[in-house]
Design an enzyme around this catalytic site. Structure first.
Site, PDB file in Angstrom:
ATOM      1  N   ASP A  52     -46.112 -16.356 -24.426  1.00 46.42           N
ATOM      2  CA  ASP A  52     -47.383 -15.834 -23.927  1.00 46.42           C
ATOM      3  C   ASP A  52     -48.106 -14.998 -24.975  1.00 46.42           C
ATOM      4  O   ASP A  52     -49.345 -14.930 -24.977  1.00 46.42           O
ATOM      5  CB  ASP A  52     -47.140 -14.983 -22.679  1.00 46.42           C
ATOM      6  CG  ASP A  52     -46.613 -15.809 -21.516  1.00 46.42           C
ATOM      7  OD1 ASP A  52     -46.759 -17.050 -21.570  1.00 46.42           O
ATOM      8  OD2 ASP A  52     -46.056 -15.224 -20.569  1.00 46.42           O
ATOM      9  N   GLY A  53     -47.363 -14.352 -25.872  1.00 47.08           N
ATOM     10  CA  GLY A  53     -47.988 -13.540 -26.902  1.00 47.08           C
ATOM     11  C   GLY A  53     -48.885 -14.342 -27.822  1.00 47.08           C
ATOM     12  O   GLY A  53     -49.908 -13.825 -28.301  1.00 47.08           O
ATOM     13  N   ASN A  84     -55.144 -10.324 -20.165  1.00 46.27           N
ATOM     14  CA  ASN A  84     -54.192  -9.817 -19.171  1.00 46.27           C
ATOM     15  C   ASN A  84     -54.727  -8.575 -18.462  1.00 46.27           C
ATOM     16  O   ASN A  84     -55.062  -8.628 -17.291  1.00 46.27           O
ATOM     17  CB  ASN A  84     -52.844  -9.515 -19.823  1.00 46.27           C
ATOM     18  CG  ASN A  84     -51.899 -10.702 -19.762  1.00 46.27           C
ATOM     19  OD1 ASN A  84     -52.190 -11.706 -19.121  1.00 46.27           O
ATOM     20  ND2 ASN A  84     -50.772 -10.591 -20.424  1.00 46.27           N
TER      21      ASN A  84
END
Length: 477
Positions: A222-223, A305
Site C-alpha cells: 500500500d505504501g 488515506n
C-alpha cells in the site's frame, strides 16, 4: 376585549374584513383563556367563523338583538368525504382540490454560494425520483492505445527481479515506453537488459508526469500506492498495483499474473468497449496549511488515506476546534483527530475505532483519537463538507499535522488546516470489480468476520466442516 366584542357583533354589515379579523382574535383569546372563560365570552358576545375570507358561517348575537337580512341569508356550507365505499358524498358545493393541479418545482445543486439547476431527480416537475444508485461502477476504455507507463517499486533492491520481468514485458510484448524514478534509474544503470528504460532528472519533469504518463504500475504494498498518489498532486493517471508487500489492501493483482492483467488493461480499446477493465475512483482530500488565517505556500497536500492532527510529543491533551464552513461543530480534547477518506477507513481510522467504508461511498470520516469523553463517537460527513481543524489561541500547547503519515507540520496557536474533497481521485484498476475486490481485501488483510460455521446436527457433517472451514475463506470469493 369589549371593543373587539362590539366590533364583532355590531359591525357585521359594514365592517367586512375588519369584523372577520375581530372574530378571529376573539377566538384565539377564548382558546388561550380556557373553556370556562370562552363560554362566558360566547354568552356576552358572538362566535364568528370566517369562510372564504369575507363571509361568516354562523352568528349568535346578544339576547334580543335583531338579525339583518344579510345575516339571515348566510348559511353554512359543509363538505364531507365518505371513505366507506370510496365514493365522494357532499352537501352543498363540491370540493375543488382535485381540479386545482399540482405545483411544480425543481432541485438545484448549491455549495452555499452558487447554485445550478439539477433536475435529473425530478419527474414531471412534481416528484422526486432516483434514476438509479448515486454511485455506479466505472469501466476504463482507451480511446487511443497507451504509449508510456511509469513503473514504481518498493524501496530497496529486493524487487529488482520483479521490476525486470514487468519492464521487459511492457517493452517487448506490449510496445510501451517504460519510465522509472531517478533513484530506480540509478539502481538499474548497470543492467544491460534494461537499457530501454527511461527516467527523469529534475523537479520540473516530475511536475509534468501527468502530461505524458498514460498509466502507473505499482510493485509492492500500500505504501507504493500512497507514493504514487504523492507524485501526482493534480490529475492522476490510472493505477494498476501488484501485491508484493506485507499487507496490500490496495493491491488486488498478483505479480504472477502480470502477463495476463497488463494486456487486459492495455487492450481495452474501442471498438470493443465491453472488453474494458473496471476501475474504482478513490477519493482524495485536498489539505492546505494555514498560518494565522493565511495559506502557507508549498503546503498543500493531496491525501489518499487520512490527515491526522495530534498532540505530538506533548504529554497532555491537545485542544482542536473543528469548523464546517466557518461554523464551530465541536472541540476535540484528546490525543487528536483524523479526517479520512473511505479508502483510508481501513488504515489509521479503523485502529482508532472508526467505521469501515466502501471506497465508492462519497463521505469524509471524522474519527477522534482517544477523546476524553464517553460520548464522542466517530461520524461520517458528506463529501461536500469543507472542514477546518484549528488550534485555538487559548490552547496550552501546539499540535502536529501529518498527511498520509508524511510531511509532518507543527501547528501553533492560531494555525489550522483546511480540508475538502479533492477534484482529482485516484483511478485504481480492479481485478474483478470494486465490490468483490474490496471484500476480498477485507477477508485477506483484516480477517473480516472469519468464524467457524455453526455445526449441523449430523455428526459426520460436523467432522467434515471442522477440517474444511479454515481453507474456505479465500475460496469463497
Amino acid at each position: 376585549t369589549d371593543q373587539l366584542r362590539s366590533r364583532a357583533v355590531l359591525g357585521l354589515e359594514g365592517a367586512g374584513e375588519e369584523a372577520v379579523t375581530a372574530a378571529m382574535l376573539l377566538q384565539r383569546m377564548r382558546s388561550s383563556r380556557g373553556a370556562s372563560t370562552a363560554r362566558g365570552a360566547e354568552r356576552e358576545g358572538c362566535r364568528a367563523t370566517p369562510r372564504r375570507g369575507r363571509t361568516l358561517e354562523r352568528c349568535w348575537a346578544r339576547p334580543g338583538a335583531e338579525l339583518s337580512d344579510r345575516q339571515r341569508r348566510i348559511k353554512p356550507t359543509v363538505h364531507s368525504l365518505s371513505s366507506s365505499n370510496g365514493v365522494e358524498e357532499a352537501t352543498g358545493r363540491k370540493p375543488e382540490f382535485r381540479n386545482r393541479g399540482k405545483a411544480k418545482f425543481q432541485l438545484c445543486r448549491t455549495d452555499g454560494f452558487m447554485c445550478e439547476t439539477e433536475s435529473k431527480h425530478v419527474e414531471n416537475d412534481s416528484y422526486v425520483r432516483f434514476d438509479g444508485p448515486s454511485t455506479q461502477n466505472h469501466m476504463l476504455v482507451w480511446k487511443t492505445c497507451p504509449k508510456t507507463v511509469l513503473v514504481l517499486k518498493k524501496r530497496g533492491k529486493a524487487l529488482l527481479p520483479h521490476l525486470r520481468d514487468v519492464a521487459r514485458h511492457l517493452w517487448f510484448e506490449l510496445n510501451l515506453q517504460v519510465v522509472v524514478e531517478p533513484e530506480v534509474g540509478r539502481e538499474i544503470s548497470g543492467m544491460s537488459d534494461l537499457d530501454f528504460v527511461e527516467t527523469y532528472d529534475n523537479e520540473e519533469d516530475a511536475g509534468k508526469l501527468h502530461e505524458f504518463v498514460d498509466f502507473v504500475v505499482c510493485l509492492g504494498g500500500d505504501g507504493v500506492v500512497l507514493h504514487a498518489s504523492n507524485l501526482f498532486p493534480g490529475a492522476m493517471p490510472p493505477v494498476i498495483s501488484f501485491n508484493l508487500g506485507s499487507l496490500g489492501f490496495l493491491t488486488n493483482h498478483w505479480h504472477e499474473e502480470y502477463h495476463k492483467d497488463l494486456p487486459d488493461m492495455c487492450n481495452s480499446c474501442y471498438p470493443t468497449p465491453l472488453s474494458g477493465v473496471f476501475v474504482t475512483l478513490r477519493m482524495r482530500l485536498s489539505v492546505q496549511v494555514m498560518r494565522k488565517g493565511k495559506p502557507v505556500p508549498g503546503k498543500r497536500f493531496q491525501v489518499l488515506n487520512e490527515v491526522c492532527v495530534d498532540r505530538g510529543s506533548n504529554s497532555y491533551l491537545c485542544m482542536i476546534e473543528c469548523y464546517e464552513r466557518n461554523r464551530l461543530i465541536t472541540k476535540v480534547q484528546g490525543d487528536g483527530v483524523l479526517l479520512s477518506t473511505p479508502t483510508g477507513s481501513t488504515a489509521y481510522s479503523v485502529a482508532a475505532g472508526g467505521s469501515i467504508v466502501h471506497p465508492s461511498v462519497p463521505a469524509i470520516l471524522f474519527t477522534p483519537i482517544c477523546p476524553h469523553s464517553l460520548s464522542f463517537r466517530p461520524v461520517l460527513l458528506p463529501d461536500s463538507a469543507e472542514l477546518e481543524l484549528r488550534v485555538p489561541e487559548t490552547a496550552r500547547g501546539t499540535a502536529w499535522a501529518s498527511f498520509d503519515g508524511k510531511n509532518r507540520v507543527e501547528l501553533s496557536q492560531g494555525d489550522s488546516i483546511m480540508v475538502r474533497m479533492s477534484d482529482y481521485p485516484v483511478p485504481s484498476i480492479n481485478k474483478t470489480d470494486e465490490t468483490a475486490d474490496w471484500f476480498k481485501s477485507l477477508v485477506r488483510c483484516l480477517r473480516w468476520n472469519e468464524r467457524l460455521d455453526q455445526a449441523p446436527f449430523d455428526e459426520e457433517e460436523v467432522v467434515k466442516e471442522v477440517h474444511t472451514s479454515s481453507s474456505r475463506s479465500e475460496e469463497h470469493w
